[in-house]
Write a protein that holds these residues in place. Structure first.
Motif, PDB file in Angstrom:
ATOM      1  N   SER A  10      35.614  53.847  15.062  1.00 12.78           N
ATOM      2  CA  SER A  10      36.991  53.921  14.557  1.00 12.78           C
ATOM      3  C   SER A  10      37.193  55.178  13.728  1.00 12.78           C
ATOM      4  CB  SER A  10      37.332  52.677  13.741  1.00 12.78           C
ATOM      5  OG  SER A  10      36.503  52.580  12.603  1.00 12.78           O
ATOM      6  N   SER A  11      36.187  55.538  12.921  1.00 12.64           N
ATOM      7  CA  SER A  11      36.279  56.772  12.133  1.00 12.64           C
ATOM      8  C   SER A  11      36.342  57.986  13.050  1.00 12.64           C
ATOM      9  CB  SER A  11      35.076  56.879  11.196  1.00 12.64           C
ATOM     10  OG  SER A  11      35.093  58.100  10.491  1.00 12.64           O
ATOM     11  N   LEU A  12      35.556  57.980  14.112  1.00 15.88           N
ATOM     12  CA  LEU A  12      35.561  59.086  15.063  1.00 15.88           C
ATOM     13  C   LEU A  12      36.902  59.197  15.762  1.00 15.88           C
ATOM     14  CD1 LEU A  12      34.236  61.315  16.728  1.00 15.88           C
ATOM     15  CD2 LEU A  12      33.227  59.542  18.172  1.00 15.88           C
ATOM     16  N   ARG A  13      37.455  58.067  16.174  1.00 15.53           N
ATOM     17  CA  ARG A  13      38.757  58.094  16.862  1.00 15.53           C
ATOM     18  C   ARG A  13      39.841  58.635  15.945  1.00 15.53           C
ATOM     19  NH1 ARG A  13      40.005  52.367  18.990  1.00 15.53           N
ATOM     20  NH2 ARG A  13      41.877  53.446  19.706  1.00 15.53           N
ATOM     21  N   ARG A  42      43.390  63.122  14.503  1.00 14.48           N
ATOM     22  CA  ARG A  42      43.835  64.076  13.492  1.00 14.48           C
ATOM     23  C   ARG A  42      43.648  65.515  13.963  1.00 14.48           C
ATOM     24  NH1 ARG A  42      40.532  66.167   9.854  1.00 14.48           N
ATOM     25  NH2 ARG A  42      39.075  64.424   9.948  1.00 14.48           N
ATOM     26  N   VAL A  43      42.501  65.798  14.572  1.00 17.47           N
ATOM     27  CA  VAL A  43      42.206  67.167  15.000  1.00 17.47           C
ATOM     28  C   VAL A  43      43.102  67.589  16.153  1.00 17.47           C
ATOM     29  CG1 VAL A  43      40.448  68.606  16.096  1.00 17.47           C
ATOM     30  CG2 VAL A  43      39.835  67.160  14.152  1.00 17.47           C
ATOM     31  N   THR A  44      43.302  66.697  17.116  1.00 21.10           N
ATOM     32  CA  THR A  44      44.024  67.093  18.323  1.00 21.10           C
ATOM     33  C   THR A  44      45.526  67.204  18.110  1.00 21.10           C
ATOM     34  OG1 THR A  44      44.081  64.771  19.049  1.00 21.10           O
ATOM     35  CG2 THR A  44      42.283  66.144  19.859  1.00 21.10           C
ATOM     36  N   VAL A  68      34.014  60.949  23.527  1.00 24.07           N
ATOM     37  CA  VAL A  68      35.183  60.317  22.911  1.00 24.07           C
ATOM     38  C   VAL A  68      36.244  61.372  22.598  1.00 24.07           C
ATOM     39  CG1 VAL A  68      36.006  59.114  20.848  1.00 24.07           C
ATOM     40  CG2 VAL A  68      33.918  58.347  21.986  1.00 24.07           C
ATOM     41  N   ALA A  69      35.813  62.522  22.099  1.00 24.10           N
ATOM     42  CA  ALA A  69      36.761  63.591  21.758  1.00 24.10           C
ATOM     43  C   ALA A  69      37.457  64.127  23.001  1.00 24.10           C
ATOM     44  CB  ALA A  69      36.041  64.714  21.028  1.00 24.10           C
ATOM     45  N   ALA A  70      36.705  64.336  24.081  1.00 23.81           N
ATOM     46  CA  ALA A  70      37.292  64.873  25.308  1.00 23.81           C
ATOM     47  C   ALA A  70      38.321  63.913  25.892  1.00 23.81           C
ATOM     48  CB  ALA A  70      36.194  65.167  26.326  1.00 23.81           C
ATOM     49  N   ILE A  71      37.959  62.640  25.988  1.00 21.53           N
ATOM     50  CA  ILE A  71      38.866  61.657  26.573  1.00 21.53           C
ATOM     51  C   ILE A  71      40.083  61.453  25.675  1.00 21.53           C
ATOM     52  CG2 ILE A  71      39.078  59.224  27.218  1.00 21.53           C
ATOM     53  CD1 ILE A  71      36.144  59.336  28.086  1.00 21.53           C
ATOM     54  N   THR A 119      40.506  72.273  20.948  1.00 19.62           N
ATOM     55  CA  THR A 119      39.385  71.372  20.707  1.00 19.62           C
ATOM     56  C   THR A 119      38.273  71.703  21.693  1.00 19.62           C
ATOM     57  OG1 THR A 119      40.812  69.598  19.907  1.00 19.62           O
ATOM     58  CG2 THR A 119      38.636  68.966  20.726  1.00 19.62           C
ATOM     59  N   VAL A 120      37.068  71.858  21.172  1.00 18.98           N
ATOM     60  CA  VAL A 120      35.894  72.170  21.989  1.00 18.98           C
ATOM     61  C   VAL A 120      34.919  71.004  21.879  1.00 18.98           C
ATOM     62  CG1 VAL A 120      34.042  73.820  22.428  1.00 18.98           C
ATOM     63  CG2 VAL A 120      36.221  74.619  21.484  1.00 18.98           C
ATOM     64  N   VAL A 121      34.430  70.515  23.004  1.00 18.41           N
ATOM     65  CA  VAL A 121      33.464  69.420  22.995  1.00 18.41           C
ATOM     66  C   VAL A 121      32.155  69.904  23.605  1.00 18.41           C
ATOM     67  CG1 VAL A 121      35.268  67.672  23.095  1.00 18.41           C
ATOM     68  CG2 VAL A 121      34.271  68.480  25.216  1.00 18.41           C
ATOM     69  N   ARG A 122      31.049  69.563  22.927  1.00 15.80           N
ATOM     70  CA  ARG A 122      29.722  69.954  23.403  1.00 15.80           C
ATOM     71  C   ARG A 122      29.104  68.757  24.118  1.00 15.80           C
ATOM     72  NH1 ARG A 122      27.374  74.607  21.512  1.00 15.80           N
ATOM     73  NH2 ARG A 122      25.279  73.713  21.529  1.00 15.80           N
TER      74      ARG A 122
END
Length: 772
Positions: free
Chosen positions: A468-471, A476-478, A495-498, A484-487
Motif C-alpha cells: 500500500s505504501s508503494l502504491r 504520487r510520483v506519476t 508495480v510502478a510500471a503497471i 518515471t523510470v523502472v529498473r
C-alpha cells in the motif's frame, strides 16, 4: 535537488501542529531556507521550533475571519511579509492558514503547496462549493489520509489532478512499545494496579462548531463519557484517562464543563496536555478515538507504541487498523463504543491485546514512519518548485541515519551510479527500500541522488505489507511532470510500471536482468512461479516509451521493445581503479579462485563454486576460494563449506569496499561467476579489466563477455571445475584469455561507455520535457 529554495511554512497556531516540525527539519537537511510563520505567543509549537532552531516569523494576524476589517488587515500584513521574504514556495496547513496564504499571495510569483490535516471544513456545503474554486490556487494539494484524498477527488474541479496523498506520520523509532517490566513499573508510578484495564483518550478538546451543526465536541469526548459510564458500572478495575487541554479559550471553558460533569466518576482521570505522553500509552491496554471528524488522530501514535485502538468510522481513523486488529465503531454511536470496550476487555483477559498490538505496530511502522513521510513531503515541495524530470524505481536497499544522511548498502548504488544525472534540472530521485539505523556502513553519503524511501523489507511477506505504501508512492510520483523510470526485473519496478501505465502516463524501462532466469533460479517463493512474470515484463517493455538494455543482444532477444526508443548501455563504466593492468601469466602452484557477489539470496550460485573447489582438490589441485559478499545466504554457504571439509580452503570474509575488491581481483588467478541468472554482470567486467580470466555460467550478459570455452551450464559444479582445469593446464591459453578480457573490458571504459549512458540520459530528459 539542485538549488536552494526559500520556503515559508504558514500555520494559524503557535500551539498545535507539531507534525510540521519533521517536515521542516527534512527541508532544512536538504539545504533549503525555511521559515515558520505563525501568530505571536509562546505556544508549544513555538517552543518546539525554538528547540530545533527553526526560524520563526511571528505575525499579529490571528487567522480569524469573523471580523472582515481585522481579516483584511491580517491578510495585508501576511502579504507584506511574503513580499519581503520573497519565497519560492508557500507551504501551509489547516484551513484558516490555507485561506490566508492563498488570498495573500494572489498575483505573486510563488508556488503554493497545501497539506490538509483533516477535511472537516468540507462537511459544510458553502465551504465545499467555495473550495472547489479556491483549490485551483494551490499548485499542489497533499491530502493527509486516503479519506481526505478521496474527499478532494470527489470535490472535482481543476484541483483534482494535482492532489496527492502523504500521511503526516509518527516517529516509530522514538515511540516504541514498553520494554519487559516497564509497563508494570509505569502503572505503579501512575497509580494503576497490575490488573486494571486502562484506557487512554489522547486529544485536544474542541468546543462544538455550531456553524457545522455540531452539538458536541469534534473529538467525541461526550460520546466516550456516556459509553464509559455504562461500561464502568458493569466492570470493576477499569480506568479511563483523558489527556488533552482545550484548544483555545472557548474550548478551555468547554473542557471544564466536561470535567465537572464527571466529577463523581472515580474511574475517570483528566490530565492537561503533557510534553511526553509515552508513559500513559505504555501503561495502557487500549486507546480510544471516537471522533466525529479526524485525519489519523491518536490511533497512529498509539499504534506506534503497540497499543490497539477503538476508533470511530470518521475520516482516516480506520486506516490505522490492519485487518482483525482493533475495533471500528460508528461515529457518534455510544452503544457501539460501549460494546467495543467490553470486547476489548474480554480480549485483554484472553491475552489477545498484545498480539494485536504487535501487528498494529508493524502496520504503522511499515506505512507511517514520520521520517519517510517527511521525506515524501519535501520531495513533493521540490517537485512543485523545480520539477522532477527523472524518478527511478529500484530494488536497491539504502540506509538512512538519524541525521537524514543516506548510504548505499552495496558498491553498485553509490554516487557513481547517480552522478551521471547531476546536471539534470531537479536531479534524480530514486524510490527504493530504506532502513532507519543509528549505525551506518563506512563510506560517503549520497550526494547526487535524493532517495524517496519506502519501508525496508525482505521477502514476499514484507513486500505484501509494504504494497500500500508503494502504491501511494507510485500514484504520487506519476502525477507529477517528468518521466518515471523502472529498473526491471523486480516487484517494486513492476508495480510502478503497471501503475504508471494504468494512469496513462509514459514510463521508461531499464532492463537489467532476465526475470525468466530469476524464476528458473529458484530464489522466488513457490507461489511466484504461478505468476506470468515473463509475460508481464514483456508487456512493460513493449509499452515503455524508451528501453535501455544492459546487454547488447541477450535481453533484447527475450524482451523486444514495442517501437519506442531502444538502446544498449550497461550501467558499468570503469574508472581509473581498473586501468593500468598487464596481461596475466599463469605460474604453476596453487590456484586462487574468487567469487564476488551479493548473498541476499542464492541466485549467484556460490555453493557450486564451493563444490567445484572440492572436486579440484580431489583431482590433486591446490585450489582455494574466496567469496566476497554479505547477506542471509552466507550462513548456508558456511554450512556447505563445513560439510565438504573446506573450512581451511574457502574464505567468506564478508563485504569489501571498491578498492579492496580491486585488490582481491589482483590477488586471484581466476574469477568464478556461477550465477543462475544475470543481466550484464559488473563483477565479470571489472575482473576482465584487471586481466583476470573468467569462468561463468551461460546466463544473461555473461554469454556476450566470456569466451565460449569457459561458459558452463548453471548448477554444474563439475563443469566449473573442468573449465578451471582447462585454464590452468595451459599457460598459453591462460595468457590468451587474459589478453582478450582486457580488450573486451575496454568497451566499458572511457568515452564510449559514457557516451552510451549520455544518450540514455538525453532520451529521458526529452521524455520528461514532453510529459511536463
Amino acid at each position: 535537488m539542485n538549488g536552494q529554495l526559500k520556503i515559508l511554512v504558514i500555520l494559524k497556531t503557535n500551539e498545535g501542529g507539531q507534525w510540521a516540525i519533521p517536515q521542516i527539519l527534512e527541508l532544512l537537511r536538504r539545504g533549503h531556507n525555511v521559515s515558520l510563520v505563525m501568530p505571536g505567543g509562546g505556544g508549544r509549537l513555538k517552543r518546539d521550533a525554538d528547540r530545533e532552531r527553526i526560524e520563526v516569523l511571528e505575525t499579529n494576524f490571528q487567522f480569524a475571519f469573523s471580523s472582515p476589517v481585522q481579516a483584511a488587515k491580517g491578510i495585508a500584513e501576511l502579504r507584506n511579509l511574503i513580499v519581503r521574504e520573497k519565497p519560492d514556495v508557500l507551504f501551509y496547513h489547516l484551513y484558516a492558514s490555507a485561506i490566508a496564504a492563498r488570498i495573500s499571495s494572489i498575483r505573486l510569483r510563488v508556488k503554493r503547496v497545501h497539506m490538509v490535516a483533516g477535511p472537516l471544513y468540507l462537511e459544510s456545503r458553502p465551504i465545499r462549493l467555495a473550495e472547489k474554486i479556491l483549490v485551483t490556487l494551490d499548485d499542489t494539494l497533499i491530502a493527509g489520509s486516503e479519506y481526505t484524498y478521496r474527499a478532494y477527488k470527489r470535490l472535482g474541479g481543476a484541483g483534482a489532478d494535482w492532489t496527492t496523498m502523504i500521511p503526516y506520520g509518527t516517529d516509530c523509532q522514538r515511540r516504541a512499545p514498553a520494554k519487559p517490566g516497564e509497563k508494570s513499573s509505569l502503572r505503579t508510578k501512575l497509580g494503576f494496579s497490575e490488573t486494571d484495564f486502562v484506557v487512554v483518550f489522547v486529544a485536544y478538546i474542541y468546543s462544538p462548531k455550531r456553524a457545522l451543526g455540531q452539538t458536541i465536541g469534534l473529538k467525541g469526548h461526550e460520546i466516550a463519557i456516556e459509553a464509559w459510564r455504562k461500561f464502568s458500572r458493569e466492570n470493576h478495575g477499569v480506568k479511563l484517562v483523558f489527556i488533552g487541554s482545550g484548544f483555545g479559550a472557548e474550548a478551555a471553558i468547554y473542557r471544564e464543563s466536561l470535567v465537572s460533569s464527571t466529577a463523581s466518576e472515580e474511574s475517570i482521570t483528566w490530565i492537561t496536555s503533557v510534553e511526553d505522553v509515552s508513559p500513559w500509552y505504555k501503561a495502557a491496554d487500549i486507546s480510544i478515538s471516537p471522533s466525529l471528524s479526524e485525519n489519523h488522530g491518536a490511533a497512529m501514535e498509539a499504534g506506534a507504541y503497540g497499543i490497539p485502538s477503538i476508533v470511530s468510522s470518521a475520516g482516516g481513523l480506520p486506516e490505522m487498523l490492519p485487518p482483525y486488529c482493533g475495533w471500528v465503531v460508528q461515529a457518534g454511536d455510544c452503544d457501539e463504543l460501549y460494546a467495543a470496550l467490553n470486547t476489548a476487555l474480554a480480549t485483554r483477559d484472553q491475552n489477545g491485546l498484545e498480539d494485536q498490538g504487535r501487528e498494529i505496530r508493524r502496520h504503522i511502522s511499515g506505512r507511517y514512519e514520520s521520517s519517510f513521510c517527511a521525506s515524501a513531503v519535501a520531495s513533493e515541495i521540490e517537485m512543485t518548485a523545480s520539477g522532477r524530470p527523472i524518478s527511478i524505481f529500484s530494488e536497491a536497499h539504502f540506509i538512512r541515519d538519524r541525521y537524514g544522511r543516506t548510504f548505499a548498502t552495496d558498491s553498485v548504488n553509490t554516487d557513481d551510479q547517480w552522478r551521471r544525472y547531476s546536471d539534470v534540472r531537479g536531479g534524480v530521485r530514486v524510490v527504493a527500500r530504506t532502513d532507519l539505523r543509528s549505525s551506518v556502513p563506512d563510506g560517503r553519503p549520497l550526494e547526487f541522488a535524493d532517495i524517496d524511501p519506502i519501508p525496508d523489507y525482505l521477502g514476499s511477506k514484507g513486500f505484501v505489507r509494504s504494497l500500500s505504501s508503494l502504491r501511494r508512492t507510485v500514484r504520487r510520483v506519476t502525477r507529477a511532470p517528468g518521466i518515471t523510470v523502472v529498473r526491471l526485473p523486480g516487484p517494486i519496478a513492476m508495480v510502478a510500471a503497471i501503475g504508471t501505465f494504468a494512469r496513462g502516463k509514459p514510463f521508461a524501462v531499464e532492463l537489467v536482468g532476465d526475470v525468466g532466469g530469476v524464476r528458473d533460479s529458484g530464489v522466488l517463493p513457490k507461489w511466484a512461479n504461478f505468476l506470468p512474470l515473463v509475460a508481464l515484463t514483456r508487456f512493460c517493455v513493449r509499452k515503455a516509451a524508451a528501453v535501455r538494455y544492459v546487454t547488447s543482444t541477450s535481453l533484447q532477444n527475450s524482451f523486444p521493445s514495442g517501437g519506442g526508443v531502444a538502446l544498449s548501455a550497461s550501467d558499468v563504466v570503469l574508472d581509473e581503479l581498473y586501468g593500468d593492468t598487464e596481461v596475466r601469466i599463469r605460474t604453476s602452484g596453487s590456484v586462487n579462485l574468487l567469487c564476488v557477489g551479493s548473498m541476499a539470496n542464492g541466485y549467484k550460485g556460490h555453493e557450486y563454486a564451493i563444490e567445484a573447489v572440492s572436486l579440484l582438490r580431489q583431482n590433486g589441485h591446490d585450489a582455494k576460494l574466496t567469496i566476497i559478499g554479505s547477506g542471509p545466504w552466507k550462513h548456508f554457504l558456511e554450512r556447505v563449506r563445513s560439510e565438504l571439509g573446506l573450512d581451511d580452503h574457502v574464505s567468506l570474509p564478508g563485504a569489501f569496499g571498491r578498492r579492496e575488491v580491486v585488490n582481491a581481483y589482483d590477488s586471484a588467478d581466476i574469477l568464478l561467476q556461477p550465477s543462475l541468472t544475470e543481466g550484464m554482470p559488473r563483477t565479470v567486467i571489472e575482473a576482465m579489466a584487471r586481466g583476470l580470466p573468467v569462468v561463468a555460467t551461460e546466463v544473461g550478459g555473461s554469454v556476450e563477455l566470456v569466451d565460449e570455452r569457459l561458459l558452463v551450464a548453471p548448477r554444474d559444479a563439475g563443469a566449473l571445475a573442468s573449465a578451471v582445469e582447462l585454464l590452468i593446464s595451459s599457460e598459453d591459453f591462460f595468457t590468451e584469455i587474459s589478453a582478450a578480457n582486457l580488450t573486451r573490458a575496454h568497451d566499458f571504459s572511457g568515452s564510449a561507455a559514457q557516451s552510451r549512458l549520455a544518450s540514455w540520459k538525453a532520451t529521458l530528459e526529452q521524455l520528461a520535457r514532453t510529459n511536463g
